[in-house]
Write an enzyme that holds these catalytic residues in place. Structure first.
Site, mmCIF file in Angstrom:
data_model
loop_
_atom_site.group_PDB
_atom_site.id
_atom_site.type_symbol
_atom_site.label_atom_id
_atom_site.label_comp_id
_atom_site.label_asym_id
_atom_site.label_seq_id
_atom_site.Cartn_x
_atom_site.Cartn_y
_atom_site.Cartn_z
ATOM 1 N N ASP A 1 63.635 55.222 26.607
ATOM 2 C CA ASP A 1 64.150 54.983 25.253
ATOM 3 C C ASP A 1 64.091 53.511 24.841
ATOM 4 O O ASP A 1 64.923 53.033 24.061
ATOM 5 C CB ASP A 1 65.596 55.510 25.109
ATOM 6 C CG ASP A 1 65.690 56.974 25.456
ATOM 7 O OD1 ASP A 1 64.712 57.704 25.200
ATOM 8 O OD2 ASP A 1 66.732 57.399 25.998
ATOM 9 N N GLU A 2 63.105 52.793 25.337
ATOM 10 C CA GLU A 2 62.989 51.365 25.022
ATOM 11 C C GLU A 2 62.406 51.138 23.621
ATOM 12 O O GLU A 2 62.399 50.006 23.131
ATOM 13 C CB GLU A 2 62.089 50.662 26.049
ATOM 14 C CG GLU A 2 62.615 50.676 27.483
ATOM 15 C CD GLU A 2 62.153 51.887 28.280
ATOM 16 O OE1 GLU A 2 61.612 52.829 27.663
ATOM 17 O OE2 GLU A 2 62.344 51.904 29.510
ATOM 18 N N GLY A 3 61.887 52.221 23.014
ATOM 19 C CA GLY A 3 61.263 52.089 21.687
ATOM 20 C C GLY A 3 59.746 52.259 21.765
ATOM 21 O O GLY A 3 59.016 51.782 20.884
ATOM 22 N N LYS A 4 59.283 52.966 22.789
ATOM 23 C CA LYS A 4 57.830 53.128 23.009
ATOM 24 C C LYS A 4 57.142 53.764 21.794
ATOM 25 O O LYS A 4 56.087 53.301 21.362
ATOM 26 C CB LYS A 4 57.582 54.000 24.261
ATOM 27 C CG LYS A 4 58.139 53.380 25.543
ATOM 28 C CD LYS A 4 58.002 54.318 26.728
ATOM 29 C CE LYS A 4 58.897 55.523 26.702
ATOM 30 N NZ LYS A 4 60.337 55.251 26.852
ATOM 31 N N GLY B 1 61.478 61.680 24.151
ATOM 32 C CA GLY B 1 61.784 61.731 22.721
ATOM 33 C C GLY B 1 61.379 60.385 22.162
ATOM 34 O O GLY B 1 62.053 59.391 22.403
ATOM 35 N N HIS B 2 60.231 60.334 21.498
ATOM 36 C CA HIS B 2 59.700 59.063 20.994
ATOM 37 C C HIS B 2 59.866 59.041 19.477
ATOM 38 O O HIS B 2 59.294 59.865 18.768
ATOM 39 C CB HIS B 2 58.225 58.911 21.394
ATOM 40 C CG HIS B 2 58.052 58.764 22.879
ATOM 41 N ND1 HIS B 2 56.836 58.556 23.484
ATOM 42 C CD2 HIS B 2 58.970 58.762 23.886
ATOM 43 C CE1 HIS B 2 57.015 58.455 24.798
ATOM 44 N NE2 HIS B 2 58.294 58.589 25.063
ATOM 45 N N SER C 1 60.643 43.475 18.227
ATOM 46 C CA SER C 1 60.908 44.491 17.209
ATOM 47 C C SER C 1 62.307 44.222 16.655
ATOM 48 O O SER C 1 63.249 43.989 17.413
ATOM 49 C CB SER C 1 60.822 45.865 17.854
ATOM 50 O OG SER C 1 61.260 46.857 16.965
ATOM 51 N N GLN D 1 59.372 58.085 29.530
ATOM 52 C CA GLN D 1 60.480 57.657 30.389
ATOM 53 C C GLN D 1 60.350 56.142 30.649
ATOM 54 O O GLN D 1 59.821 55.439 29.817
ATOM 55 C CB GLN D 1 60.529 58.454 31.705
ATOM 56 C CG GLN D 1 60.931 59.912 31.529
ATOM 57 C CD GLN D 1 59.815 60.801 31.005
ATOM 58 O OE1 GLN D 1 58.748 60.857 31.578
ATOM 59 N NE2 GLN D 1 60.066 61.502 29.928
ATOM 60 N N GLY E 1 63.858 46.213 14.086
ATOM 61 C CA GLY E 1 64.411 47.375 13.393
ATOM 62 C C GLY E 1 63.568 48.593 13.714
ATOM 63 O O GLY E 1 62.492 48.466 14.289
HETATM 64 P P1 GDP Z 1 61.284 55.813 23.216
HETATM 65 O O1 GDP Z 1 61.656 57.053 23.955
HETATM 66 O O2 GDP Z 1 60.990 54.669 24.127
HETATM 67 O O3 GDP Z 1 60.176 56.045 22.218
HETATM 68 O O4 GDP Z 1 62.575 55.377 22.384
HETATM 69 P P2 GDP Z 1 63.528 56.359 21.526
HETATM 70 O O5 GDP Z 1 62.813 56.766 20.297
HETATM 71 O O6 GDP Z 1 64.077 57.448 22.376
HETATM 72 O O7 GDP Z 1 64.747 55.404 21.244
HETATM 73 C C1 GDP Z 1 64.596 54.198 20.570
HETATM 74 C C2 GDP Z 1 65.490 54.232 19.333
HETATM 75 O O8 GDP Z 1 65.601 52.934 18.805
HETATM 76 C C3 GDP Z 1 64.914 55.082 18.217
HETATM 77 O O9 GDP Z 1 65.979 55.606 17.463
HETATM 78 C C4 GDP Z 1 64.132 54.064 17.382
HETATM 79 O O10 GDP Z 1 64.007 54.450 16.019
HETATM 80 C C5 GDP Z 1 65.003 52.849 17.509
HETATM 81 N N1 GDP Z 1 64.322 51.549 17.504
HETATM 82 C C6 GDP Z 1 63.119 51.202 18.026
HETATM 83 N N2 GDP Z 1 62.925 49.872 17.919
HETATM 84 C C7 GDP Z 1 64.022 49.377 17.319
HETATM 85 C C8 GDP Z 1 64.450 48.062 16.961
HETATM 86 O O11 GDP Z 1 63.774 47.068 17.193
HETATM 87 N N3 GDP Z 1 65.676 47.945 16.365
HETATM 88 C C9 GDP Z 1 66.467 49.023 16.103
HETATM 89 N N4 GDP Z 1 67.637 48.817 15.521
HETATM 90 N N5 GDP Z 1 66.100 50.274 16.437
HETATM 91 C C10 GDP Z 1 64.912 50.444 17.050
HETATM 92 P P1 IMO Z 2 61.606 58.791 26.825
HETATM 93 O O1 IMO Z 2 60.129 59.003 26.993
HETATM 94 C C1 IMO Z 2 65.536 58.579 28.701
HETATM 95 C C2 IMO Z 2 66.210 61.176 32.176
HETATM 96 C C3 IMO Z 2 67.206 62.297 32.043
HETATM 97 C C4 IMO Z 2 67.708 62.389 33.466
HETATM 98 C C5 IMO Z 2 66.449 62.121 34.294
HETATM 99 C C6 IMO Z 2 65.734 63.378 34.762
HETATM 100 O O2 IMO Z 2 62.144 59.251 25.525
HETATM 101 O O3 IMO Z 2 61.980 57.393 27.182
HETATM 102 P P2 IMO Z 2 64.256 65.225 33.551
HETATM 103 O O4 IMO Z 2 64.535 66.088 32.355
HETATM 104 O O5 IMO Z 2 63.065 64.353 33.392
HETATM 105 O O6 IMO Z 2 64.208 66.002 34.821
HETATM 106 O O7 IMO Z 2 65.548 64.266 33.676
HETATM 107 O O8 IMO Z 2 65.590 61.379 33.439
HETATM 108 N N1 IMO Z 2 65.132 61.164 31.153
HETATM 109 C C7 IMO Z 2 65.056 60.288 30.150
HETATM 110 N N2 IMO Z 2 65.912 59.314 29.766
HETATM 111 N N3 IMO Z 2 64.374 58.749 28.044
HETATM 112 C C8 IMO Z 2 63.495 59.700 28.435
HETATM 113 O O9 IMO Z 2 62.254 59.793 27.908
HETATM 114 C C9 IMO Z 2 63.838 60.556 29.506
HETATM 115 N N4 IMO Z 2 63.232 61.597 30.117
HETATM 116 C C10 IMO Z 2 64.037 61.948 31.134
HETATM 117 O O10 IMO Z 2 68.231 61.974 31.138
HETATM 118 O O11 IMO Z 2 68.603 61.340 33.725
HETATM 119 MG MG MG Z 3 63.218 58.436 24.006
#
Ligand code: GDP
Ligand code: IMO
Ligand code: MG
Length: 421
Positions: free
Chosen positions: A13-16, A40-41, A409, A222, A411
């Protein structure tokens, strides 16, 4: 060397998704190499938010070919839902997306097994996304999997039933109630949707395109700390999330890799169970969660939040061979008077810069405190315009990691981004 990799350095969830989407115009191909619907991207543009689970984050760019590589595990039901939600007609999307015939399928019974295993673990559960990831990869490596290419076989239904029987036999050992029919119907509708797409030896396609000089970005899912070998085992996912995973998950040689972009949040989050040395259980932690909207994109669970963890990040940089760092969500910390950053760990009273093997080790983070920045940075588009304190924070990270931060980034929107030479 025209294949770059972008991957997460923390716990996901780093914002990929946002960054891959923003970088897409400079690439011809975006290819996912591992993971599955646990991802979840999130992408935002034109005031609309899209969350992608299986589909690569270049899908909204009509000129780009998106590839789901052999390293990914596909749940056809999730795939169909995602395709139906995207917007462009299926006839258009079939031109933008190619799928590896070697990608393993997540069966409805894999999801049930995932839930049964988790409930059987009680307090030591992983906190999985319950998407069937672990059981599907288990069947892959134990050579019991069904692959995307199998859906064109005449006896596919028979193959499916054989796999299901195996899973039902395992489930007999668990006192776990489930309803298979509901999942099965949508799964077979998903299979019909998958059949409309090009499912082929994408390793040939990717290598051919690379050979023609096309620019390819491999999109990780991940994060490194969730890697099955190098993450906080057993609280990890079941695939190799690291740069080496791009080679095995797409069928490409390490010789073809150019840049390896490591993306990190300006702080840390983790969803699910397992160690998190810099986790904050106080008001600052809940401020990060509320201001940063830190709730899982796939499961909606609140994300655990904490300060940036440099020992973990340095480890991720080493394992991946990161050439450039991308920082996201610094805007979330605007207004914080002081910001802490963990530079070392203390374990049993001794300074330790390595991640311990034993996940039960009590890690005491050693912090350096830096000045915060008061100004809102969401409308900044030039690095030089960022507050001095934020530049200081970035310089501190660069000095500690010896890797340049070349993108910030500010926002969630596609446009809220600063590139730095
Ligand atoms: P991913 O799994 O690495 O693609 O990241 P996620 O989408 O799960 O989570 C990142 C969250 O931060 C999402 O809700 C994005 O819309 C949001 N986001 C990404 N970059 C930024 C940023 O620079 N600032 C803010 N406020 N939100 C961001
Ligand atoms: P993105 O691509 C954050 C975590 C789960 C759990 C562990 C194992 O959006 O960054 P799994 O369902 O893979 O067997 O769960 O990994 N996890 C994530 N956490 N972002 C994800 O994907 C994740 N995909 C799995 O919460 O701790
Ligand atoms: Mg995610």
């Amino acid at each position: 060397m025209n294949i770059d990799i972008l991957l997460g350095l923390q716990w996901g969830d780093e914002g990929k998704g946002k960054i891959v989407d923003a970088l897409s115009p400079v690439y011809d191909v975006i290819a996912r190499f591992q993971g599955g619907p646990n991802a979840g991207h999130t992408l935002e543009f034109n005031n609309v938010k899209h969350v992608l689970h299986l589909i690569p984050s270049g899908i909204f760019h009509p000129a780009i070919l998106n590839v789901i590589g052999n390293g990914v595990v596909i749940d056809p039901a999730v795939f169909k839902k995602e395709i139906d939600k995207l917007g462009p007609p299926v006839s258009e999307l079939t031109k933008r997306l190619a799928i590896s015939n070697k990608a393993n399928l997540i069966l409805p019974s894999h999801r049930i097994l995932d839930a049964a295993y988790e409930s059987g673990k009680g307090n030591s559960k992983i906190g999985s996304t319950l998407k069937g990831i672990g059981p599907a990869y288990t069947d892959k490596t134990s050579r019991n999997g069904l692959r995307a290419g199998d859906i064109f076989k005449k006896d596919f239904r028979k193959l499916y039933n054989e796999h299901l029987e195996n899973h039902l036999a395992i489930l007999k050992n668990y006192d776990f109630k489930f309803d298979l029919k509901e999942h099965e119907n949508e799964w077979f509708e998903g299979i019909e949707m998958l059949r409309k797409f090009s499912i082929s030896n994408t390793e040939y396609l990717v290598n051919e395109l690379a050979g023609k000089g096309k620019r390819i970005l491999a999109e990780g899912a991940q994060g490194t700390m969730l890697d099955v070998d190098f993450g906080s085992y057993p609280f990890v996912t079941s695939s190799n999330t690291i740069s080496a995973g791009a080679c095995t998950g797409l069928g490409i040689s390490p010789k073809l890799i150019g840049n390896i972009f490591g993306i990190f949040k300006a702080y840390c989050t983790r969803v699910g169970c397992g160690p998190f040395p810099t986790e904050l259980h106080d008001e600052t932690g809940s401020d990060l969660r509320n201001i940063g909207h830190e709730f899982g994109s796939t499961t909606g669970r609140p994300r655990r939040c904490g300060w940036l963890d440099l020992p973990a990040m340095k480890y991720s940089i080493m394992i991946n061979g990161i050439t450039r760092l991308f920082m996201t969500k610094a805007d979330v910390m605007s207004g914080f008077k002081a910001i802490k950053i963990c530079t070392e760990y203390k374990i049993n009273g001794k300074i330790c810069n390595e991640l311990p093997f034993d996940i039960d080790s009590v890690i005491e983070p050693v912090y350096t405190e830096l000045q915060g920045w008061e100004t809102d940075i969401k409308d900044k588009r030039e690095f030089d315009d960022l507050p001095i304190a934020l530049k200081g924070y970035i310089e501190f990270i660069e000095a500690q990691t010896s890797v340049p931060v070349t993108m910030v980034s500010v926002g969630p929107d596609r446009k809220e981004i600063i590139f730095r030479n």
